[in-house]
Structures are given as C-alpha cells and as structure tokens.
Scaffold this motif. Structure first.
Motif, PDB file in Angstrom:
ATOM      1  N   ILE A 125      -1.781  -8.970  -3.713  1.00  0.00           N
ATOM      2  CA  ILE A 125      -3.021  -8.219  -3.634  1.00  0.00           C
ATOM      3  C   ILE A 125      -4.162  -9.220  -3.784  1.00  0.00           C
ATOM      4  N   PRO A 126      -4.939  -9.440  -2.725  1.00  0.00           N
ATOM      5  CA  PRO A 126      -6.002 -10.450  -2.820  1.00  0.00           C
ATOM      6  C   PRO A 126      -7.150  -9.972  -3.688  1.00  0.00           C
ATOM      7  N   ALA A 133       1.089  -7.645 -11.450  1.00  0.00           N
ATOM      8  CA  ALA A 133       1.952  -8.692 -10.904  1.00  0.00           C
ATOM      9  C   ALA A 133       1.574  -9.012  -9.461  1.00  0.00           C
ATOM     10  N   GLY A 134       1.249  -7.996  -8.683  1.00  0.00           N
ATOM     11  CA  GLY A 134       0.836  -8.225  -7.299  1.00  0.00           C
ATOM     12  C   GLY A 134      -0.432  -9.051  -7.201  1.00  0.00           C
ATOM     13  N   LEU A 159       3.497   1.361 -12.391  1.00  0.00           N
ATOM     14  CA  LEU A 159       2.518   1.114 -11.333  1.00  0.00           C
ATOM     15  C   LEU A 159       1.478   0.103 -11.789  1.00  0.00           C
ATOM     16  N   PHE A 160       0.994   0.236 -13.026  1.00  0.00           N
ATOM     17  CA  PHE A 160       0.013  -0.702 -13.556  1.00  0.00           C
ATOM     18  C   PHE A 160       0.580  -2.122 -13.601  1.00  0.00           C
ATOM     19  N   LEU A 161       1.811  -2.259 -14.079  1.00  0.00           N
ATOM     20  CA  LEU A 161       2.423  -3.586 -14.147  1.00  0.00           C
ATOM     21  C   LEU A 161       2.663  -4.169 -12.758  1.00  0.00           C
ATOM     22  N   ARG A 186       0.824  -1.207   0.000  1.00  0.00           N
ATOM     23  CA  ARG A 186       0.000   0.000   0.000  1.00  0.00           C
ATOM     24  C   ARG A 186       0.863   1.264   0.000  1.00  0.00           C
ATOM     25  N   ILE A 187       1.955   1.234   0.758  1.00  0.00           N
ATOM     26  CA  ILE A 187       2.837   2.395   0.823  1.00  0.00           C
ATOM     27  C   ILE A 187       3.515   2.631  -0.526  1.00  0.00           C
TER      28      ILE A 187
END
Length: 65
Positions: free
Chosen positions: A60-61, A53-54, A47-49, A2-3
């Motif tokens: 990222i659930p 990936a997360g 950021l989008f990639l 998140r940070i």
C-alpha cells in the motif's frame, strides 16, 4: 489488496448484522451474539494488522506530495 479489504469489511458488517439478529431473537443468554461480536473484533484487528503490514512492506503506497 483492495478486494481483500472489501471482503473483510463485508465480513465485519455481516458479523455485526448476525449479532444484531441474535440479540433481538435469542433470549437464552446471548452466547451466539457474543461469539458474533468476538468474530467481528477478530476480523477488525486482523484487517488493521494487514493494513499496517501492507503499508510497511510497500504493498500500500504512502501519500505522495
């Protein structure tokens, strides 16, 4: 995670602000403005990639329900 996302959003907004400043003040072709806008695009794509990936790796659930 998140940070990191918040830092990227702040950097994107700062890049947009600097591009606006260079657009208003720089009368010699705007190379600095273009560089700031290119940086913003690069940060946005990164950021989008990272978000994709997360989600793929489970950092990222997904939505439950």
């Amino acid at each position: 995670m998140r940070i990191v996302i918040i830092l990227f959003v702040v950097a994107i907004i700062a890049s947009m602000g600097s591009a606006l400043y260079y657009m208003v003040t720089d009368r010699s072709g705007g190379k600095r403005m273009l560089r700031a806008l290119a940086l913003r695009v690069g940060l946005s794509v990164t950021l989008f990639l990272m978000l994709m990936a997360g989600y793929y790796f489970g950092v990222i659930p997904g939505r439950i329900g």
